[in-house]
Design an enzyme around this catalytic site. Structure first.
Site, PDB file in Angstrom:
ATOM      1  CG  ASP A  15     -24.196 -16.741 -24.075  1.00 20.82           C
ATOM      2  OD1 ASP A  15     -24.866 -15.906 -24.712  1.00 20.82           O
ATOM      3  OD2 ASP A  15     -24.698 -17.480 -23.207  1.00 20.82           O
ATOM      4  CG  ASP A  39     -28.851 -13.278 -22.460  1.00 19.41           C
ATOM      5  OD1 ASP A  39     -29.619 -12.318 -22.702  1.00 19.41           O
ATOM      6  OD2 ASP A  39     -29.267 -14.425 -22.213  1.00 19.41           O
ATOM      7  CG  ASP A  67     -22.403 -17.209 -19.105  1.00 17.27           C
ATOM      8  OD1 ASP A  67     -21.463 -17.558 -18.344  1.00 17.27           O
ATOM      9  OD2 ASP A  67     -23.563 -17.640 -18.985  1.00 17.27           O
TER      10      ASP A  67
END
Length: 323
Positions: free
Chosen positions: A97, A99, A274
């Site tokens: 992930d 972001d 993450d």
């Protein structure tokens, strides 16, 4: 037209799920395992507190989405025997992930929590690097790239990846992100007694160098990173020597401070993605095809990550109709 990444109103959500959203836009790898996945929903923008939902077929999911018009929709990366209770865990996607708002060293001028075209491009660059390493070094093949609305999810569906426990996933994350300073004692065991970590150019040694160079090239004097002021200043001063002249760079920084710099950058590298998402075997992720209501962008499966532009492909129609 400049796209403003602002929250969608309830009326805009209604328009999206009435006129634009299609259950068939959900990726096949989710639709084909619908009955094994837990679904979660956020109806008012305070997090996914409507959990343990299950759908036995796409029609039931379609009816739910059209009726509820959720602020956000999620599905589990895990497959369960009884998803309504999260019992009988069978396997889970291996997810990275990235972001854009959480990239530790951003090159844009965004305020904390904000994203823009520039940091979204940086997030794409990072997820492409991760994908290349997963394919070339780890041997994974079934990689699925998803635009999340504020960044990218890389969902690995190779069977031997989905069977891994959290500990094994953590080891791979550390390798892929360059999150550990290479151990030269291991190199010596392989017969590389006359080499330093910056001269070895294969496997993890090369991977760590690549990420270290990436991080150093993005440093600025006001970068919020855990490097002392004098070392940060000198690293920026000599960064043009990289990636071709690691020996000169190491001499200019000094061997003791270079080791310290390696350790600090390794910690920074681990924040590129993450890692909690990657090791969590029961994580839920934003459902591709649905609306990211905080920024009014569509989450979607990407057919060609190389050419994908979210401001061309992932903007809902209602955004263009705003006054």
């Amino acid at each position: 037209m400049e796209i403003e990444l602002k929250p969608a109103t309830y009326r805009e959500r209604t328009l999206y799920y009435k006129e634009e959203w299609d259950v068939n836009d959900i990726p096949d790898f989710i639709l084909n395992s619908l009955y094994s996945r837990e679904f979660g929903f956020d109806h008012i923008g305070q997090g996914p507190n409507d959990r343990y939902k299950t759908f036995t077929d796409p029609l039931r999911l379609k009816r739910f989405m059209k009726a509820k018009k959720p602020f956000a929709a999620y599905t589990s990366v895990a497959y369960y025997d009884k998803p309504e209770k999260r019992h009988g865990w069978e396997k889970a996607e291996f997810v990275f992930d990235v972001d854009a708002k959480d990239i530790p060293i951003r090159t844009c001028e965004c305020k904390p929590g904000e994203v823009c075209d520039k940091c979204l491009k940086q997030a794409k660059e990072i997820v492409l690097n991760i994908g290349d390493i997963l394919k070339s070094d780890i041997g994974f093949k079934n990689l699925n790239y998803v635009y999340s609305g504020r960044g990218y999810h890389l969902r690995v569906l190779d069977e031997h990846a989905m069977d891994m426990n959290s500990e094994m996933r953590g080891e791979i994350i550390q390798y892929v992100l360059g999150g550990k300073v290479p151990d030269m004692e291991d190199a010596k065991k392989l017969g590389y007694n006359k080499f330093n970590s910056y001269t070895l150019s294969f496997a993890y040694y090369q991977n760590f160098k690549n990420w270290m160079n990436y991080t150093i090239q993005h440093l600025k004097k006001d970068t919020p990173v855990d490097i002392d002021e004098k070392l940060l200043k000198d690293t920026i001063k000599y960064k043009d020597e990289l990636p071709d002249h690691w020996g000169f760079f190491t001499q200019d920084i000094g061997p003791i401070r270079y080791k310290k710099l390696q350790e600090q950058i390794a910690r920074t590298n681990l924040a590129i993605a993450d890692t909690k998402v990657s090791i969590d075997l029961k994580r839920i992720l934003r459902l591709p095809s649905t609306l990211h209501s905080k920024v009014s962008m569509k989450s979607m499966l990407i057919k060609n990550i190389e050419t994908f532009d979210p401001f061309d492909k992932a903007v809902p129609k209602f955004v263009y109709e705003r006054k």
